[in-house]
Scaffold this active site. Sequence first.
Site, short mmCIF file in Angstrom:
data_model
loop_
_atom_site.label_atom_id
_atom_site.label_comp_id
_atom_site.label_asym_id
_atom_site.label_seq_id
_atom_site.Cartn_x
_atom_site.Cartn_y
_atom_site.Cartn_z
N ARG A 148 0.84 -1.22 0.00
CA ARG A 148 0.00 0.00 0.00
C ARG A 148 0.87 1.26 0.00
NH1 ARG A 148 -2.98 0.83 4.23
NH2 ARG A 148 -4.82 1.67 3.22
N ILE A 149 1.89 1.29 0.88
CA ILE A 149 2.73 2.50 0.94
C ILE A 149 3.64 2.56 -0.29
CG2 ILE A 149 4.56 3.67 2.23
CD1 ILE A 149 3.24 2.53 4.81
N ASP A 175 13.60 7.61 8.90
CA ASP A 175 12.58 7.92 9.89
C ASP A 175 12.57 6.87 10.99
OD1 ASP A 175 10.31 9.49 10.82
OD2 ASP A 175 9.08 7.75 10.30
N ALA A 180 10.26 2.44 6.87
CA ALA A 180 9.52 1.21 7.17
C ALA A 180 9.84 0.72 8.59
CB ALA A 180 9.82 0.15 6.12
N ARG A 181 10.91 -0.01 8.76
CA ARG A 181 11.37 -0.42 10.08
C ARG A 181 12.89 -0.38 10.11
NH1 ARG A 181 7.18 0.72 11.67
NH2 ARG A 181 5.61 -0.51 12.76
N PRO A 183 7.36 -4.79 5.32
CA PRO A 183 7.29 -5.00 6.78
C PRO A 183 8.59 -5.62 7.26
CG PRO A 183 5.42 -6.03 5.63
CD PRO A 183 6.43 -5.67 4.59
N GLU A 206 15.94 2.64 17.86
CA GLU A 206 15.03 3.75 18.23
C GLU A 206 14.18 3.46 19.47
OE1 GLU A 206 12.45 3.51 14.58
OE2 GLU A 206 10.83 3.55 16.06
N HIS A 253 10.65 8.71 13.79
CA HIS A 253 9.49 7.84 13.54
C HIS A 253 8.19 8.66 13.54
CE1 HIS A 253 8.18 3.40 13.73
NE2 HIS A 253 7.29 4.11 13.06
N ASP A 288 9.41 -6.85 -5.30
CA ASP A 288 8.50 -7.36 -4.28
C ASP A 288 8.41 -8.87 -4.48
OD1 ASP A 288 6.01 -8.01 -2.75
OD2 ASP A 288 5.84 -5.85 -2.62
P1 NAD Z 1 1.81 -3.76 2.93
O1 NAD Z 1 1.59 -5.05 3.64
O2 NAD Z 1 0.67 -3.15 2.16
O3 NAD Z 1 3.03 -3.92 1.90
C1 NAD Z 1 4.21 -4.60 2.21
C2 NAD Z 1 4.78 -5.16 0.91
O4 NAD Z 1 6.06 -5.76 1.21
C3 NAD Z 1 3.91 -6.26 0.28
O5 NAD Z 1 3.65 -5.97 -1.08
C4 NAD Z 1 4.74 -7.52 0.45
O6 NAD Z 1 4.57 -8.47 -0.59
C5 NAD Z 1 6.16 -6.93 0.43
N1 NAD Z 1 7.15 -7.86 0.98
C6 NAD Z 1 7.02 -8.71 2.02
N2 NAD Z 1 8.16 -9.41 2.19
C7 NAD Z 1 9.03 -9.00 1.22
C8 NAD Z 1 10.35 -9.36 0.87
N3 NAD Z 1 11.03 -10.28 1.55
N4 NAD Z 1 10.92 -8.71 -0.17
C9 NAD Z 1 10.24 -7.79 -0.89
N5 NAD Z 1 8.97 -7.39 -0.61
C10 NAD Z 1 8.38 -8.00 0.46
O7 NAD Z 1 2.36 -2.76 4.03
P2 NAD Z 1 2.36 -1.15 3.99
O8 NAD Z 1 1.08 -0.63 4.54
O9 NAD Z 1 2.81 -0.71 2.65
O10 NAD Z 1 3.47 -0.83 5.11
C11 NAD Z 1 4.82 -1.25 4.96
C12 NAD Z 1 5.55 -1.07 6.27
O11 NAD Z 1 5.73 0.32 6.54
C13 NAD Z 1 4.79 -1.55 7.53
O12 NAD Z 1 4.91 -2.95 7.72
C14 NAD Z 1 5.45 -0.77 8.64
O13 NAD Z 1 6.54 -1.52 9.17
C15 NAD Z 1 5.96 0.47 7.93
N6 NAD Z 1 5.28 1.70 8.43
C16 NAD Z 1 6.02 2.72 8.94
C17 NAD Z 1 5.39 3.88 9.42
C18 NAD Z 1 6.17 5.08 9.96
O14 NAD Z 1 5.57 5.94 10.61
N7 NAD Z 1 7.45 5.21 9.69
C19 NAD Z 1 4.00 3.94 9.40
C20 NAD Z 1 3.27 2.89 8.83
C21 NAD Z 1 3.91 1.77 8.35
#
Ligand code: NAD
Length: 331
Positions: free
Chosen positions: A157-158, A260, A235-236, A208, A265, A297, A177
């Site tokens: 999604r992001i 971020d 992300a993390r 994630p 952290e 963050h 991906d």
């Molecule tokens: P999402 O589940 O919609 O998308 C994650 C994508 O990663 C999926 O398309 C999945 O197939 C892919 N993926 C999984 N394992 C993989 C791998 N080994 N190699 C390549 N791609 C892989 O999640 P999202 O909503 O897009 O969020 C992503 C991450 O962003 C969250 O899990 C969270 O950790 C992080 N996040 C950070 C903040 C912040 O404030 N900094 C806020 C929200 C989310």
Amino acid sequence: MSGKVKITAFASRPDERSSFDLFEDKLGLDIKHVSSQLSLDVVDQAAGSEGVTILGNCDCSKPVLEALSKLGVKFVSSRSAGYNNIDVEAAKSLNIKISNARYSPNCVADFAVMLGLMVTRKVINGLRRNVANDFSLPGLQGQEMKNLTVGVIGTGRIGQTVIKNYSGFGCKIIGYDVYENEDIKQYMDYVELDYLLANSDIITLHTPLFDSTYHIINKESISKMKKGVKIINTARGELVDTQALIEGLKSKHIGGAGLDVLESEYGIYHSDCRMSGMVNDEIATLKALDNVVLTGHMAFYTDQAVEDMVYCGLSSLAQFSKTGTADFEIK
Ligand code: NAD
């Protein structure tokens, strides 16, 4: 008996309060607010609650889940999207239902692109100079986005929103991906990870934290990247081996980073540490390096996202209590 579902909200922040108050009655909940992050030290605050809502900075490891279970807690909803802080297997074995939050991906995606632009245009270096009334130009030359290739790791999604945002700048976009998304292919090309590493001017991380993504950016992957590459992580923290990143920045193989999130952290970000005597070598080193933008963050932190996160956390607990499942249950 009020008939309301008793819950405890851990890590409850003052800026979330109006949203909590807005949804409490509507969802038939009776909320106890605890400002501390959930941990073994404060878990007893959940006594008498059917469910608890937490954030990504809370400790939801096996011992904490065991303590919650003993107190009679049956549901845990995270108001965050990432749920790597929850021991999913332990929750299952204790029969505690868990959920995460779904909110607009634009908050993080916009922030990630902003960090990408900041490091590409060396904004942090310029701002540092300006503080000392130095308005000279040498060393501040940037690049134009239309001439760059952006590599997006994780096109969920992001990641997809990041891709759409970057497409407006006219840059070439490649992505990696484990699952390809058909709809986003109109904006980008899927490539193998090694190709992405070798050909991207900006690498932006949106997966994630899983075992498969832990330290996906490490010494070896950095050695495959273009000289001068910029790395963006919203992300993390654990997706990046911080020591390898620091080495890459010091050697100038990496031309900048926008971070971020950081591996170290926890217990620091989202707290005012000015008086704590806090010493974190990684943060100190990164702050001192050229062209590194550190934010605490906060990529998620918009008015829309906070309201959505609170709603999601609360509605999941209401759904669990009523039906035994929830839209965003993690199974
Ligand atoms: P999402 O589940 O919609 O998308 C994650 C994508 O990663 C999926 O398309 C999945 O197939 C892919 N993926 C999984 N394992 C993989 C791998 N080994 N190699 C390549 N791609 C892989 O999640 P999202 O909503 O897009 O969020 C992503 C991450 O962003 C969250 O899990 C969270 O950790 C992080 N996040 C950070 C903040 C912040 O404030 N900094 C806020 C929200 C989310």
